[in-house]
Design a protein around this motif. Structure first.
Motif, PDB file in Angstrom:
ATOM      1  N   ILE A   1       6.768   2.789  -6.734  1.00  0.00           N
ATOM      2  CA  ILE A   1       5.565   2.856  -5.906  1.00  0.00           C
ATOM      3  C   ILE A   1       4.970   4.256  -5.966  1.00  0.00           C
ATOM      4  CG2 ILE A   1       6.767   3.446  -3.762  1.00  0.00           C
ATOM      5  CD1 ILE A   1       3.721   1.094  -4.156  1.00  0.00           C
TER       6      ILE A   1
ATOM      7  N   VAL B   1      -2.256  -4.060  -5.461  1.00  0.00           N
ATOM      8  CA  VAL B   1      -0.958  -4.185  -6.139  1.00  0.00           C
ATOM      9  C   VAL B   1      -0.565  -5.645  -6.048  1.00  0.00           C
ATOM     10  CG1 VAL B   1       1.481  -3.586  -6.079  1.00  0.00           C
ATOM     11  CG2 VAL B   1      -0.241  -1.813  -5.716  1.00  0.00           C
TER      12      VAL B   1
ATOM     13  N   PHE C   1       4.207  -7.209  -5.247  1.00  0.00           N
ATOM     14  CA  PHE C   1       5.154  -6.140  -4.921  1.00  0.00           C
ATOM     15  C   PHE C   1       6.435  -6.250  -5.730  1.00  0.00           C
ATOM     16  CE2 PHE C   1       8.737  -4.566  -2.332  1.00  0.00           C
ATOM     17  CZ  PHE C   1       8.382  -3.222  -2.253  1.00  0.00           C
TER      18      PHE C   1
ATOM     19  N   ILE D   1       7.134  -3.982  -8.640  1.00  0.00           N
ATOM     20  CA  ILE D   1       7.409  -2.565  -8.406  1.00  0.00           C
ATOM     21  C   ILE D   1       8.912  -2.358  -8.465  1.00  0.00           C
ATOM     22  CG2 ILE D   1       7.261  -0.688  -6.720  1.00  0.00           C
ATOM     23  CD1 ILE D   1       4.579  -1.373  -7.827  1.00  0.00           C
TER      24      ILE D   1
ATOM     25  N   SER E   1       8.263   2.098   1.294  1.00  0.00           N
ATOM     26  CA  SER E   1       7.163   1.838   0.356  1.00  0.00           C
ATOM     27  C   SER E   1       5.863   1.569   1.107  1.00  0.00           C
ATOM     28  CB  SER E   1       7.504   0.649  -0.547  1.00  0.00           C
ATOM     29  OG  SER E   1       8.634   0.929  -1.349  1.00  0.00           O
TER      30      SER E   1
ATOM     31  N   CYS F   1       2.307   3.803   1.157  1.00  0.00           N
ATOM     32  CA  CYS F   1       0.990   3.214   0.907  1.00  0.00           C
ATOM     33  C   CYS F   1       0.043   3.497   2.078  1.00  0.00           C
ATOM     34  CB  CYS F   1       1.111   1.714   0.691  1.00  0.00           C
ATOM     35  SG  CYS F   1       2.005   1.241  -0.807  1.00  0.00           S
TER      36      CYS F   1
ATOM     37  N   MET G   1      -1.738  -5.398  -0.753  1.00  0.00           N
ATOM     38  CA  MET G   1      -0.453  -5.625  -1.396  1.00  0.00           C
ATOM     39  C   MET G   1      -0.160  -7.123  -1.362  1.00  0.00           C
ATOM     40  SD  MET G   1       2.307  -4.234  -2.788  1.00  0.00           S
ATOM     41  CE  MET G   1       2.598  -2.559  -2.193  1.00  0.00           C
TER      42      MET G   1
END
Length: 583
Positions: free
Chosen positions: A429, A450, A453, A456, A473, A477, A490
């Motif tokens: 991330i 993104v 997730f 990631i 995370s 963000c 996300m």
């Protein structure tokens, strides 16, 4: 041990996240400038780091604890005073005139034992005393050249007066200034407890407990018991470095900072200039008006007064329309927020999110950075250009877009959509946010996507649980959103699927998103995209709106997907009435 001793160089020592080159591997790589090392400095001064190329990790303890251990707990090896050069002392007209020009009276400079050396090149001598014993003499020539006795013990100028004051039961307050002349200026203003380091201010902050510039502290451990440390150093860059070093050693919570005046457009950089230009009363007022040293993360109501009045007067960030009247009734897009999008696989959450951000681009000229590794970038652009052109990309029963339409669509996307892609490794991330930051600087983006997730990297320390990794995370963000005033979507998949009485799957809750309840607890917005295959509709369900009434309500809106135009359209029955509830 601090970061510099590990070879790690960052642009600031303030709490926060940083990217820099890795001292372990960057010099061996083709791209030696790649900032592959992520460094986090905590508010207490401790730090952790990880290289996303060679996987090197490490940490340091809180510098406050390190300094406390080394300056308070560790035994001191105090140097013995070295013999001083014997000089014939002068107290004549030349030295008196020199001090008078600087608003220092003869009574004051003689009280400090200052004299003029009577030699071929006369100098002003500033004696340094420790426990009543002469341990050093600092010399200043009339053309401002400084020397000290060789191999002398380092101590603080005027330290004995501070100790006498404290031993006498007066408040344990000390004033730090940047030179002997500033100590004398404070004395003129009525403050006999100002002290100065013998070697001036540093050109850069190191926070190194072994820095020889601060060796003078070793002979005065008792200073660590100060109740109040008033920092009245110069206002230039070196002075600010010294202020940071002092605040670091004593703790910001005990420090106050003096601001020297600007009166009639005349700036004063230090105590002696203030005394010379404005007099002792103004200098005394500066000390009385010292303000608490700023502490990262700790603020007063007064720090927010302007913002509160802006809100009162309606001057604050407002959400923007989604481009759909029915969805606007329950959800509008607020810049600076972190938004979760979830839904059952193949129910259209990525497709609807594409539609949403394209609406924002068309309606508000927003720009986006997209990390979407589940789809190749070219195929993702294909999906977006269909929505721009309102026609199919591929051949079929409906007429596809022409090449000219395709070129116009690609030209439109070129200036509004930017893609983050890593073809070598699964990125962290931190890596994604680094590229998003670059997109903010270079392209002025308004949003980041993104999707999803689970693409990631989940790599983390063995002591960190999955839910803690997800929490951290999300927090990173959110910090990015607030720092850049960017909206962050996300996409995350649910881990549980529940069938209803009809046998079809129910729309998931935010608590069913894989990995952690933090998805529900931390998100500013929680959106579920759920398709009703029998009805041919797509429900967009708002499960969470943190600031209800400001940018939405709990509820849902219904859409139909137009397969000819490749866009989502409001369901006719859904146009006229809102669907939010008070749950």
């Amino acid at each position: 041990m601090n970061l510099q001793e590990h070879g790690i160089q960052i642009r600031s020592n303030s709490a926060g996240d940083y990217k820099t080159i890795c001292p372990q591997c960057s010099h061996t790589r083709k791209n030696k400038r790649d900032t592959c090392l992520s460094v986090t400095i905590q508010p207490d001064g401790s730090s952790v780091w990880k290289c996303h190329h060679c996987e090197w990790t490490g940490s340091t303890k809180s510098p406050d604890a390190t300094f406390r251990q080394q300056y308070v707990q560790a035994p001191r090896e105090i140097k013995k005073p070295t013999p001083k050069t014997v000089n014939e002392k002068g107290y004549g007209e030349r030295i008196d005139i020199w001090f008078n020009k600087r608003a220092i009276s003869k009574v004051t400079w003689m009280a400090f034992g200052i004299y003029e050396t009577l030699e071929q090149t006369p100098k002003i001598a500033f004696p340094y005393l420790l426990d009543g014993e002469l341990v050093n003499v600092k010399y200043r020539s009339y053309d401002k050249r400084f020397t000290q006795e060789p191999k002398a013990q380092r101590t603080l100028f005027n330290i004995d007066r501070v100790k006498t004051r404290w031993d006498g039961g007066k408040s344990k307050t000390v004033i730090f200034v940047e030179g002997e002349m500033d100590v004398l200026a404070m004395y003129e203003a009525g403050y006999d407890y100002a002290i100065s380091l013998p070697d001036g201010a540093p050109q850069q902050t190191k926070f190194d407990p072994n820095d020889r510039r601060f060796e003078a502290f070793q002979s005065s451990d008792w200073l660590n018991d100060a109740d109040r440390v008033i920092i009245a150093v110069d206002t230039d860059s070196a002075g600010n470095n010294l202020a940071q070093e002092l605040a670091h050693r004593f703790g910001k919570h005990r420090c106050w900072r003096v601001q020297f005046p600007n009166i009639h457009d005349i700036d004063c950089k230090d105590a002696n200039e203030t005394l010379m230009i404005h007099g002792k009363e103004v200098l005394a007022e500066c000390v009385v008006g010292a303000t608490p040293y700023p502490i990262d993360g700790l603020y007063k109501v007064s720090d927010y007064i302007d913002q509160v009045f802006n809100i009162y007067e309606g001057n604050f960030q407002r959400p923007v329309s989604t481009g759909y009247a029915n969805l606007d009734k329950i959800y509008q897009v607020m810049p600076g927020t972190f938004q979760l999008v979830t839904g059952i696989p193949n129910h259209g959450k990525s497709n609807f999110l594409d539609q949403l951000i394209l609406n924002l681009a068309e309606k508000h000229n927003w720009k986006f950075a997209i990390f979407s590794p589940e789809h190749s970038t070219s195929f993702h652009i294909r999906r977006l250009v269909e929505k721009v052109c309102r026609s199919p990309f591929d051949e079929g029963i409906n007429q596809r877009m022409s090449k000219d339409e395709l070129r116009r669509g690609l030209d439109y996307l070129q200036t509004r959509f930017f893609f983050i892609e890593n073809k070598e490794v699964i990125p962290t991330i931190d890596w994604v946010l680094e590229k998003a930051t670059a997109a903010c600087v270079r392209h002025g983006i308004n949003g980041v996507v993104v999707d999803p997730f689970n693409k990631i990297s989940a790599t983390r320390a063995s002591s960190v649980r999955e839910d803690e990794h997800i929490r951290d995370s999300i927090a990173k963000c959110q910090k990015f959103c607030q720092s850049h005033n960017v909206t962050f979507w996300m996409v995350a998949h649910p881990h549980k699927l529940h069938r209803g009485e009809s046998g079809s799957y129910n729309a998931p809750s935010l608590y069913e998103v894989a990995g952690s309840a933090h998805w529900n607890n931390m998100a500013d917005v929680g959106m579920v995209v759920h398709r009703d295959f029998d009805a041919g509709t797509t429900r967009v369900i708002m499960r969470k709106i943190r600031e209800q009434g400001m940018y939405g309500q709990i509820g849902e809106a219904v859409f139909r997907y137009n397969t000819l135009r490749r866009v989502y359209e409001e369901n006719e029955a859904d146009r006229s009435q809102p669907h939010w509830s008070d749950d």
